[in-house]
Design a protein around this motif. Sequence first.
Motif, mmCIF file in Angstrom:
data_model
loop_
_atom_site.group_PDB
_atom_site.id
_atom_site.type_symbol
_atom_site.label_atom_id
_atom_site.label_comp_id
_atom_site.label_asym_id
_atom_site.label_seq_id
_atom_site.Cartn_x
_atom_site.Cartn_y
_atom_site.Cartn_z
ATOM 1 N N ILE A 1 46.673 34.050 49.671
ATOM 2 C CA ILE A 1 46.493 34.167 51.122
ATOM 3 C C ILE A 1 47.297 33.107 51.852
ATOM 4 C CG2 ILE A 1 44.802 33.975 52.979
ATOM 5 C CD1 ILE A 1 42.759 35.191 50.979
ATOM 6 N N PHE A 2 47.174 31.853 51.435
ATOM 7 C CA PHE A 2 47.813 30.770 52.181
ATOM 8 C C PHE A 2 49.317 30.682 51.910
ATOM 9 C CE2 PHE A 2 43.419 29.420 52.531
ATOM 10 C CZ PHE A 2 43.365 29.027 53.861
ATOM 11 N N GLN A 3 49.758 31.167 50.773
ATOM 12 C CA GLN A 3 51.190 31.162 50.477
ATOM 13 C C GLN A 3 51.840 32.511 50.765
ATOM 14 O OE1 GLN A 3 51.652 29.874 46.398
ATOM 15 N NE2 GLN A 3 50.554 27.951 46.729
ATOM 16 N N LEU A 4 51.012 33.461 51.256
ATOM 17 C CA LEU A 4 51.492 34.817 51.527
ATOM 18 C C LEU A 4 52.247 35.368 50.314
ATOM 19 C CD1 LEU A 4 52.736 34.396 55.210
ATOM 20 C CD2 LEU A 4 50.537 35.270 54.403
ATOM 21 N N SER A 5 51.621 35.188 49.130
ATOM 22 C CA SER A 5 52.271 35.543 47.871
ATOM 23 C C SER A 5 51.731 36.869 47.338
ATOM 24 C CB SER A 5 52.044 34.443 46.829
ATOM 25 O OG SER A 5 52.499 34.859 45.556
ATOM 26 N N LYS A 6 52.577 37.882 47.387
ATOM 27 C CA LYS A 6 52.175 39.164 46.819
ATOM 28 C C LYS A 6 52.016 39.064 45.306
ATOM 29 C CE LYS A 6 53.395 44.064 46.602
ATOM 30 N NZ LYS A 6 53.202 44.150 45.129
ATOM 31 N N ALA A 7 52.844 38.235 44.643
ATOM 32 C CA ALA A 7 52.740 38.079 43.188
ATOM 33 C C ALA A 7 51.381 37.525 42.796
ATOM 34 C CB ALA A 7 53.855 37.166 42.685
ATOM 35 N N GLN A 8 50.901 36.524 43.538
ATOM 36 C CA GLN A 8 49.584 35.954 43.245
ATOM 37 C C GLN A 8 48.493 36.992 43.492
ATOM 38 O OE1 GLN A 8 48.781 33.100 41.960
ATOM 39 N NE2 GLN A 8 50.337 31.568 42.416
ATOM 40 N N LEU A 9 48.637 37.756 44.583
ATOM 41 C CA LEU A 9 47.631 38.773 44.887
ATOM 42 C C LEU A 9 47.616 39.858 43.817
ATOM 43 C CD1 LEU A 9 45.498 39.840 46.812
ATOM 44 C CD2 LEU A 9 47.324 40.987 48.101
ATOM 45 N N ASP A 10 48.787 40.247 43.357
ATOM 46 C CA ASP A 10 48.847 41.248 42.287
ATOM 47 C C ASP A 10 48.150 40.754 41.027
ATOM 48 O OD1 ASP A 10 50.240 42.962 43.907
ATOM 49 O OD2 ASP A 10 52.207 42.464 43.093
ATOM 50 N N LEU A 11 48.290 39.449 40.745
ATOM 51 C CA LEU A 11 47.605 38.870 39.587
ATOM 52 C C LEU A 11 46.099 39.009 39.719
ATOM 53 C CD1 LEU A 11 49.477 35.526 38.779
ATOM 54 C CD2 LEU A 11 49.395 37.592 37.396
ATOM 55 N N VAL A 12 45.588 38.728 40.911
ATOM 56 C CA VAL A 12 44.146 38.804 41.139
ATOM 57 C C VAL A 12 43.653 40.236 40.962
ATOM 58 C CG1 VAL A 12 42.317 38.488 42.840
ATOM 59 C CG2 VAL A 12 44.156 36.801 42.659
ATOM 60 N N ILE A 13 44.342 41.173 41.584
ATOM 61 C CA ILE A 13 43.911 42.575 41.509
ATOM 62 C C ILE A 13 43.995 43.086 40.074
ATOM 63 C CG2 ILE A 13 44.463 44.915 42.277
ATOM 64 C CD1 ILE A 13 45.428 43.681 44.920
ATOM 65 N N GLU A 14 45.065 42.728 39.366
ATOM 66 C CA GLU A 14 45.217 43.108 37.955
ATOM 67 C C GLU A 14 44.054 42.576 37.129
ATOM 68 O OE1 GLU A 14 47.865 41.368 34.266
ATOM 69 O OE2 GLU A 14 48.838 41.571 36.214
ATOM 70 N N ALA A 15 43.718 41.299 37.304
ATOM 71 C CA ALA A 15 42.645 40.685 36.514
ATOM 72 C C ALA A 15 41.283 41.256 36.885
ATOM 73 C CB ALA A 15 42.657 39.174 36.700
ATOM 74 N N LEU A 16 41.065 41.554 38.171
ATOM 75 C CA LEU A 16 39.794 42.146 38.583
ATOM 76 C C LEU A 16 39.611 43.519 37.959
ATOM 77 C CD1 LEU A 16 39.673 41.117 42.362
ATOM 78 C CD2 LEU A 16 38.161 40.313 40.538
ATOM 79 N N ASN A 17 40.687 44.274 37.858
ATOM 80 C CA ASN A 17 40.617 45.576 37.207
ATOM 81 C C ASN A 17 40.292 45.427 35.725
ATOM 82 O OD1 ASN A 17 41.140 48.563 37.189
ATOM 83 N ND2 ASN A 17 42.735 47.927 35.758
ATOM 84 N N GLU A 18 40.937 44.461 35.065
ATOM 85 C CA GLU A 18 40.680 44.246 33.647
ATOM 86 C C GLU A 18 39.297 43.656 33.401
ATOM 87 O OE1 GLU A 18 42.437 45.352 31.094
ATOM 88 O OE2 GLU A 18 43.642 46.325 32.633
ATOM 89 N N ARG A 19 38.785 42.888 34.365
ATOM 90 C CA ARG A 19 37.401 42.410 34.273
ATOM 91 C C ARG A 19 36.447 43.594 34.139
ATOM 92 N NH1 ARG A 19 34.806 39.932 39.640
ATOM 93 N NH2 ARG A 19 34.900 42.157 40.148
ATOM 94 N N GLY A 20 36.684 44.627 34.931
ATOM 95 C CA GLY A 20 35.854 45.825 34.832
ATOM 96 C C GLY A 20 35.986 46.499 33.486
ATOM 97 N N ASN A 21 37.195 46.509 32.926
ATOM 98 C CA ASN A 21 37.387 47.104 31.604
ATOM 99 C C ASN A 21 36.621 46.343 30.526
ATOM 100 O OD1 ASN A 21 39.058 49.347 32.097
ATOM 101 N ND2 ASN A 21 40.881 48.060 32.247
ATOM 102 N N MET A 22 36.625 45.016 30.612
ATOM 103 C CA MET A 22 35.898 44.221 29.624
ATOM 104 C C MET A 22 34.407 44.492 29.686
ATOM 105 S SD MET A 22 37.893 40.536 29.731
ATOM 106 C CE MET A 22 36.861 39.809 28.446
ATOM 107 N N LEU A 23 33.869 44.551 30.885
ATOM 108 C CA LEU A 23 32.439 44.806 31.038
ATOM 109 C C LEU A 23 32.071 46.206 30.552
ATOM 110 C CD1 LEU A 23 32.062 43.166 34.533
ATOM 111 C CD2 LEU A 23 30.785 42.466 32.508
ATOM 112 N N ARG A 24 32.995 47.127 30.665
ATOM 113 C CA ARG A 24 32.717 48.510 30.260
ATOM 114 C C ARG A 24 32.896 48.708 28.756
ATOM 115 N NH1 ARG A 24 35.867 50.440 33.429
ATOM 116 N NH2 ARG A 24 37.723 50.789 32.171
ATOM 117 N N THR A 25 33.934 48.114 28.166
ATOM 118 C CA THR A 25 34.234 48.374 26.753
ATOM 119 C C THR A 25 33.487 47.453 25.800
ATOM 120 O OG1 THR A 25 36.178 46.921 26.832
ATOM 121 C CG2 THR A 25 36.522 49.257 27.318
ATOM 122 N N ALA A 26 32.961 46.336 26.299
ATOM 123 C CA ALA A 26 32.175 45.425 25.454
ATOM 124 C C ALA A 26 30.927 44.989 26.220
ATOM 125 C CB ALA A 26 33.007 44.219 25.040
#
Length: 652
Positions: free
Chosen positions: A124-149
């Motif tokens: 947000i503060f660096q207006l970094s799309k790369a950082q935001l993409d990292l967050v969204i990617e990890a949040l999606n994978e967080r859901g996969n971990m909770l679902r598969t294990a």
Amino acid sequence: MSRFVKTPLAKGVLASASLVGATIVYLDFIRAPASPTLQNSYKPLQKQLAAPPSREKLIENLRSTPKFDVLVVGGGATGTGTALDAATRGLSVCLLEKNDFASGTSSKSTKMAHGGVRYLEKAIFQLSKAQLDLVIEALNERGNMLRTAPHLCSVLPIMIPVYKWWQVPYFFMGCKMYDWFAGHQNLRSSTVFSREMTSAIAPMMDDSNLKATCVYHDGTFNDSRMNATLAFTAIDNGATVLNYFSVEQLLKNPAGKVTGVKAKDVETGEEFTINATAVVNATGPLADKLLEMDNDPQGLPPKVEQPPKMIVPSSGVHVVLPEYYCPRDMGLLDPSTSDGRVMFFLPWQGKVLAGTTDTPLKNVPANPIPSEEEIQDILKELQKYIVFPVQRDDVLSAWSGIRPLARDPRLVPDNAAGTSSTQGLVRSHIVYVSPSDLVTITGGKWTTYREMAQETVDTLVKNFDFDGKNAKLLPCQTNKIVLNGGTDYSKNYSARLIHEYRIPLKLAKHLSHNYGSRSSLILELYHESDFNKLPITLAAVKSFEPSEQTASTDNQLSYQSFDEPFTIAELKYSLKYEYIRTPIDFLARRTRLAFLNAREAASAVTGVVEIMRRDLNWDDATTKRMTDEAMDYIGKMGISSKRFDVEDFVVQ
């Protein structure tokens, strides 16, 4: 009144009220209640399971397979995830790990399946799309971990203490944005607790200047068991997965392309030539070691140790404290430590996990050891929040893991090796294909292991010809495969174990949260041999005799005598199903006793060694070596030297 009733709005209100009333009358008084389905909603507990292929059978696969499609070097999270992904697509897979699964960084994480609130703040503060993409990617994978294990991962609320009024809306808005970017996979809605509510939930917190706490939700998990479970699930899907196999040399054809490896069984010294269409370097912080072998025309390691070029290593230390340092079901996030990092204080496995530090390193040690200064730094940060004095003697265990920040080797000059230069540094992971076709996957974090594995196998399918199989391969399956122990598991599984086996609640939770629907297999082991006469706690065992006559004033074999719910049956289960080869495999990785309470783990070493000696036919020299190695490992896990003496724990 009559004029009011005739208006369209009034008619609509009356019609809606009538409809609601009629619905309530129907649901509560007219419709027959549904029949209870409790007795039919769960499958019976799993009480039998065939043993997986033995280690000898897996080694025979090495001898009998002329060429594997994929050979993965490294048995951490990414390596085992890659093996599972490739095997479930239809490729023949071999994985080699020179130590044990999760013996490195993958067992020494913060145990968080998370997107990263700090990354979101930077985005947000660096207006970094790369950082935001990292967050969204990890949040999606967080859901996969909770679902598969589901048995190994769970939702954890985390409090952010706020000490200035103006920061309350600031932190709360950050938490809500974290919710929003998670989308449909958001776990629970963030909220704000008053000072009074916070004090009721966390009486150990110093609330003298506290204004409120903002609460968001993330995932927490058992990292080394997750790692090992990935390996076992890959084996169940046809992969040949072996721990304690070291790669001694890369094999190359006349064109200089990697075609396999020469490997050695660490236990026997036997050497193997293993051919493969594609070789994957998934060795995490040690990725440079295999790349150095790749740089040699003969595929041999350099004679003089080289500083890392691709990896920028840093040490992250964690400590474990008694349960009264944190609420039982809620963590704490320190958003601004003295060095500018965030720090977590989390309930984990019945204790409190605190960390992590960030200390740059020039080289990657084989077994990193936490320094006293790093331990004190964590305790100092914790003291800012705790109302009573934080004591060094309260540290039950401490460890150091190497964070594998990665640089693209194509962008790093040779003179940058061994430095902390950020030139070429990637914020996420990197898949690098060398000129010799060695595929290296490194960087990233635990939460994104599955996506890293998927991208790696996608790269293999794109760049290699697997003898005409490519068109017939399945797409990635790992976002829907439930790992071993997760099938037929439910969050109330511990209650079913209590009902079936009449065991203590603490033990039932311990087993269900670490073994899932396979917990019943462990409890069934008590009924299959004489050692069901022994009480249930492993930490009490200093010598193993299948008889209750061995109890004495010095060796109280009683569950109630010990705080740790680790069992002899778990050891027997691990020997049968989980490929343990050393006491530390069991004490530190299949169970987490060494990570949770190093002194209790030390007291269990002799008993564990004795049971393993009988099962694995160790001679006296091997038995002594295993004992010494286990005590040495545990003795370096942050216990004050004043409190730890090997002679106190080893029974002669």
